[in-house]
Motif scaffolding. Structure first.
Motif, PDB file in Angstrom:
ATOM      1  N   LEU A 166       0.843  -1.206   0.000  1.00  0.00           N
ATOM      2  CA  LEU A 166       0.000   0.000   0.000  1.00  0.00           C
ATOM      3  C   LEU A 166       0.873   1.250   0.000  1.00  0.00           C
ATOM      4  CD1 LEU A 166      -2.897   1.304   0.568  1.00  0.00           C
ATOM      5  CD2 LEU A 166      -2.219   1.250   2.977  1.00  0.00           C
ATOM      6  N   LEU A 167       0.472   2.239  -0.783  1.00  0.00           N
ATOM      7  CA  LEU A 167       1.174   3.533  -0.780  1.00  0.00           C
ATOM      8  C   LEU A 167       0.285   4.589  -0.122  1.00  0.00           C
ATOM      9  CD1 LEU A 167       3.857   4.793  -1.852  1.00  0.00           C
ATOM     10  CD2 LEU A 167       2.577   5.566  -3.845  1.00  0.00           C
ATOM     11  N   ALA A 168       0.826   5.264   0.886  1.00  0.00           N
ATOM     12  CA  ALA A 168       0.054   6.302   1.593  1.00  0.00           C
ATOM     13  C   ALA A 168       0.981   7.460   1.949  1.00  0.00           C
ATOM     14  CB  ALA A 168      -0.556   5.709   2.862  1.00  0.00           C
ATOM     15  N   ARG A 169       0.373   8.608   2.217  1.00  0.00           N
ATOM     16  CA  ARG A 169       1.193   9.776   2.562  1.00  0.00           C
ATOM     17  C   ARG A 169       1.447   9.831   4.070  1.00  0.00           C
ATOM     18  NH1 ARG A 169       3.812  13.694   0.466  1.00  0.00           N
ATOM     19  NH2 ARG A 169       3.362  13.591  -1.740  1.00  0.00           N
ATOM     20  N   THR A 170       2.736   9.922   4.439  1.00  0.00           N
ATOM     21  CA  THR A 170       3.081  10.012   5.861  1.00  0.00           C
ATOM     22  C   THR A 170       3.471  11.442   6.242  1.00  0.00           C
ATOM     23  OG1 THR A 170       5.157   8.996   5.142  1.00  0.00           O
ATOM     24  CG2 THR A 170       3.708   7.632   6.449  1.00  0.00           C
ATOM     25  N   ASN A 175       4.615  19.921   3.223  1.00  0.00           N
ATOM     26  CA  ASN A 175       5.753  19.932   4.154  1.00  0.00           C
ATOM     27  C   ASN A 175       6.999  19.222   3.603  1.00  0.00           C
ATOM     28  OD1 ASN A 175       3.922  21.123   5.787  1.00  0.00           O
ATOM     29  ND2 ASN A 175       3.740  19.439   7.245  1.00  0.00           N
ATOM     30  N   VAL A 176       6.975  18.839   2.314  1.00  0.00           N
ATOM     31  CA  VAL A 176       8.166  18.179   1.753  1.00  0.00           C
ATOM     32  C   VAL A 176       8.732  19.036   0.618  1.00  0.00           C
ATOM     33  CG1 VAL A 176       7.622  15.794   2.359  1.00  0.00           C
ATOM     34  CG2 VAL A 176       6.677  16.742   0.257  1.00  0.00           C
ATOM     35  N   SER A 177      10.050  18.908   0.398  1.00  0.00           N
ATOM     36  CA  SER A 177      10.655  19.763  -0.629  1.00  0.00           C
ATOM     37  C   SER A 177      10.352  19.231  -2.036  1.00  0.00           C
ATOM     38  CB  SER A 177      12.163  19.875  -0.406  1.00  0.00           C
ATOM     39  OG  SER A 177      12.711  18.600  -0.213  1.00  0.00           O
ATOM     40  N   LYS A 178      10.247  17.877  -2.158  1.00  0.00           N
ATOM     41  CA  LYS A 178       9.885  17.291  -3.459  1.00  0.00           C
ATOM     42  C   LYS A 178       8.599  16.509  -3.290  1.00  0.00           C
ATOM     43  CE  LYS A 178      13.026  14.984  -5.856  1.00  0.00           C
ATOM     44  NZ  LYS A 178      14.171  14.032  -5.907  1.00  0.00           N
ATOM     45  N   LYS A 179       7.677  16.636  -4.251  1.00  0.00           N
ATOM     46  CA  LYS A 179       6.359  16.010  -4.048  1.00  0.00           C
ATOM     47  C   LYS A 179       6.431  14.483  -4.006  1.00  0.00           C
ATOM     48  CE  LYS A 179       5.152  16.352  -8.919  1.00  0.00           C
ATOM     49  NZ  LYS A 179       4.154  16.679  -9.901  1.00  0.00           N
ATOM     50  N   THR A 180       7.547  13.914  -4.524  1.00  0.00           N
ATOM     51  CA  THR A 180       7.689  12.448  -4.471  1.00  0.00           C
ATOM     52  C   THR A 180       8.102  11.987  -3.076  1.00  0.00           C
ATOM     53  OG1 THR A 180       9.930  12.760  -5.303  1.00  0.00           O
ATOM     54  CG2 THR A 180       8.267  12.091  -6.910  1.00  0.00           C
ATOM     55  N   GLY A 231       8.752   7.867   4.135  1.00  0.00           N
ATOM     56  CA  GLY A 231       8.878   9.032   3.261  1.00  0.00           C
ATOM     57  C   GLY A 231       9.468   8.712   1.895  1.00  0.00           C
ATOM     58  N   GLN A 232       9.987   7.476   1.728  1.00  0.00           N
ATOM     59  CA  GLN A 232      10.631   7.109   0.457  1.00  0.00           C
ATOM     60  C   GLN A 232       9.823   6.041  -0.305  1.00  0.00           C
ATOM     61  OE1 GLN A 232      13.417   8.799  -0.607  1.00  0.00           O
ATOM     62  NE2 GLN A 232      12.976  10.014   1.219  1.00  0.00           N
ATOM     63  N   GLY A 233       8.535   5.963  -0.003  1.00  0.00           N
ATOM     64  CA  GLY A 233       7.701   4.901  -0.592  1.00  0.00           C
ATOM     65  C   GLY A 233       7.521   5.022  -2.094  1.00  0.00           C
ATOM     66  N   PHE A 234       7.624   6.244  -2.616  1.00  0.00           N
ATOM     67  CA  PHE A 234       7.439   6.415  -4.058  1.00  0.00           C
ATOM     68  C   PHE A 234       8.503   5.626  -4.810  1.00  0.00           C
ATOM     69  CE2 PHE A 234       7.568   8.841  -8.097  1.00  0.00           C
ATOM     70  CZ  PHE A 234       6.227   8.713  -8.452  1.00  0.00           C
ATOM     71  N   LYS A 235       9.738   5.646  -4.264  1.00  0.00           N
ATOM     72  CA  LYS A 235      10.835   4.890  -4.894  1.00  0.00           C
ATOM     73  C   LYS A 235      10.570   3.391  -4.826  1.00  0.00           C
ATOM     74  CE  LYS A 235      14.520   8.089  -3.799  1.00  0.00           C
ATOM     75  NZ  LYS A 235      15.321   8.395  -2.632  1.00  0.00           N
ATOM     76  N   VAL A 236       9.995   2.952  -3.689  1.00  0.00           N
ATOM     77  CA  VAL A 236       9.700   1.525  -3.507  1.00  0.00           C
ATOM     78  C   VAL A 236       8.751   1.051  -4.610  1.00  0.00           C
ATOM     79  CG1 VAL A 236       8.614  -0.173  -1.947  1.00  0.00           C
ATOM     80  CG2 VAL A 236      10.044   1.660  -1.014  1.00  0.00           C
ATOM     81  N   ILE A 237       7.727   1.872  -4.862  1.00  0.00           N
ATOM     82  CA  ILE A 237       6.726   1.516  -5.869  1.00  0.00           C
ATOM     83  C   ILE A 237       7.317   1.667  -7.276  1.00  0.00           C
ATOM     84  CG2 ILE A 237       4.480   2.233  -6.843  1.00  0.00           C
ATOM     85  CD1 ILE A 237       4.115   0.923  -4.141  1.00  0.00           C
ATOM     86  N   LEU A 238       8.016   2.781  -7.490  1.00  0.00           N
ATOM     87  CA  LEU A 238       8.560   3.087  -8.817  1.00  0.00           C
ATOM     88  C   LEU A 238       9.515   2.004  -9.287  1.00  0.00           C
ATOM     89  CD1 LEU A 238       8.095   5.663 -10.513  1.00  0.00           C
ATOM     90  CD2 LEU A 238      10.337   6.443  -9.793  1.00  0.00           C
TER      91      LEU A 238
END
Ligand SMILES: Cc1cc2nc3c(=O)[nH]c(=O)nc-3n(C[C@H](O)[C@H](O)[C@H](O)COP(=O)(O)OP(=O)(O)OC[C@H]3O[C@@H](n4cnc5c(N)ncnc54)[C@H](O)[C@@H]3O)c2cc1C
Length: 386
Positions: A166-170, A175-180, A231-238
């Protein structure tokens, strides 16, 4: 393919034999009942084909995407619907590449043996769609747990899966510098979650893909189930996405070959005006063109798989393979329908089912427009369009 190793040819042969036990009537019946191919998926797993990508130390075959692509192509070429099971191949990659030792030891051997099914990944949301980094499902850390709230849509196979990534926003996007950043990936124990903060609603849809809407209401996920860094889940999915694109492209090549086999056979045997319809160039040429398109797409799939297996960046090739193969299979499906005339509409000919199934791949897991924008921006250096 002439350049193929003996090993891949043997894989193809064995997968064909397995699929032959589950004829097209089996798939038609499932489609009619919107039922899941439990026996087929089990046999594909226990015979080691669905787990070819799992390293040997965890009980898999430890082969590459090139071999996995041959499996998926043959499944689709047989007339089966690989969408029922393909995610197990590539979702596992997120656990393999980003899981800690404990997670890998806990999950991978059981996925390899078939004891646990990891068939589901939850990314898409109803209000944000392709704009993944804007997703609204949140996971808030509270003691030893994360508390999840939000909604997902089109999450396939979850009713036939023990686990979901599952991908969710933590961390809020502002509040983050990059949206990913600020997105996190989790392993969810689906059986434990249902009724305890997770509700699943099946979506009635055009194909038998077992897709559902998910509603999260204070679902607790143990913090130990965080996959990779917070905070690095986008990379996990990508990371899993290039494998997914290549494998789905291979499925499209399989679909394309299925349609060409069917169209060619019918064009030879169907007699109208005292001659086989395939003698007319108006019938023959579209099939020949589709054959050329599928062969070309197959080369791009092979190229992308080889680069992936060499551990090199393959974003451009994986995307191009997916686009070319999905278009080739769709054209071949259309030509197969046309070649069969009215009989194409009869369910017992199976073509209309495959025609519906192969249409999906111009939209999911990524739409053709988004692939074109990737090529425009990342390959050609054109300005980002969105
Ligand atoms: C049967 C099925 C199974 C699925 N299974 C899963 C699953 O298991 N897990 C999961 O997470 N998701 C799943 N999906 C979701 C799928 O990945 C999405 O449908 C897909 O990514 C497209 O998103 P969307 O439907 O929200 O379309 P949107 O993002 O709303 O896009 C709609 C259209 O607009 C176009 N578009 C949007 N933005 C742009 C732009 N900037 N430039 C040009 N064109 C643009 C798109 O190309 C598309 O044609 C599944 C979908 C289906 C239909």
């Amino acid at each position: 393919m002439e350049s193929e190793s003996n090993e891949i040819q043997e894989i193809r042969q064995a997968v064909r034999q397995l699929c032959a036990k589950y004829g097209e009537d089996y798939w038609l019946e499932l489609d009619r009942k919107t039922a899941y191919p439990t026996e087929f998926v089990k046999e594909l797993t226990t015979s080691g084909f669905l787990t070819v990508l799992i390293p040997e130390e965890y009980g898999g075959a430890g082969l590459g995407v090139l071999e996995a692509a041959a499996v998926m192509e043959e499944v689709c070429r047989s007339g089966a619907h690989a969408g029922a099971c393909h995610a197990q191949m590539y979702v596992m990659g997120s656990v393999l590449r980003h899981g800690n030792d404990e997670q890998k030891k806990t999950y991978l051997p059981k996925i390899a043996s078939g004891e646990l099914r990891l068939q589901s990944f939850g990314v898409t949301e109803p209000t944000t769609g392709t704009d993944t980094t804007s997703l609204k499902t949140t996971a808030r850390k509270e003691g030893d747990n994360y508390v999840v709230n939000g909604q997902k849509v089109w999450i396939s196979r979850i009713e036939h899966s023990d686990l979901m990534v599952l991908l969710a926003r933590t961390t809020p996007k502002e509040n983050v510098s990059k949206k990913t950043e600020g997105l996190s990936a989790f392993i969810v124990d689906v059986q434990a979650a249902v009724g305890n903060g997770l509700e699943i609603h099946p979506i009635e849809s055009m194909i038998n893909h077992h897709s559902c809407e998910l509603f999260f209401d204070n679902l607790l996920i143990p913090a130990a189930n965080l996959l990779g860094e917070e905070g690095q889940g986008f990379k996990v999915i990508l990371d899993g996405m290039n494998a997914e694109r290549i494998l789905i492209a291979a499925e499209c090549v399989g679909d394309g070959r299925y349609f060409i086999d069917k169209a060619t056979a019918y064009a030879k045997e169907r007699i109208v005006f005292d001659r086989p319809i395939g003698q007319n160039q108006g019938v023959q040429f579209p099939i020949a063109r589709c054959y050329a398109e599928v062969e070309a797409a197959s080369l791009m799939v092979e190229k992308a798989a080889r680069i992936f297996d060499a551990g090199k960046p393959c974003g451009a090739e994986a995307n191009m393979a997916k686009m070319l193969a999905s278009e080739a299979s769709w054209h071949a499906g259309d030509v197969c329908m046309q070649t069969h005339g009215g009989f194409a509409f009869a369910k017992e000919y199976h073509i209309e089912r495959k025609f519906r199934e192969t249409r999906l791949y111009q939209i999911a897991p990524i739409s053709t427009n988004l692939i074109l924008s990737y090529i425009g921006e990342h390959v050609l250096g054109l300005p980002r369009s969105y």
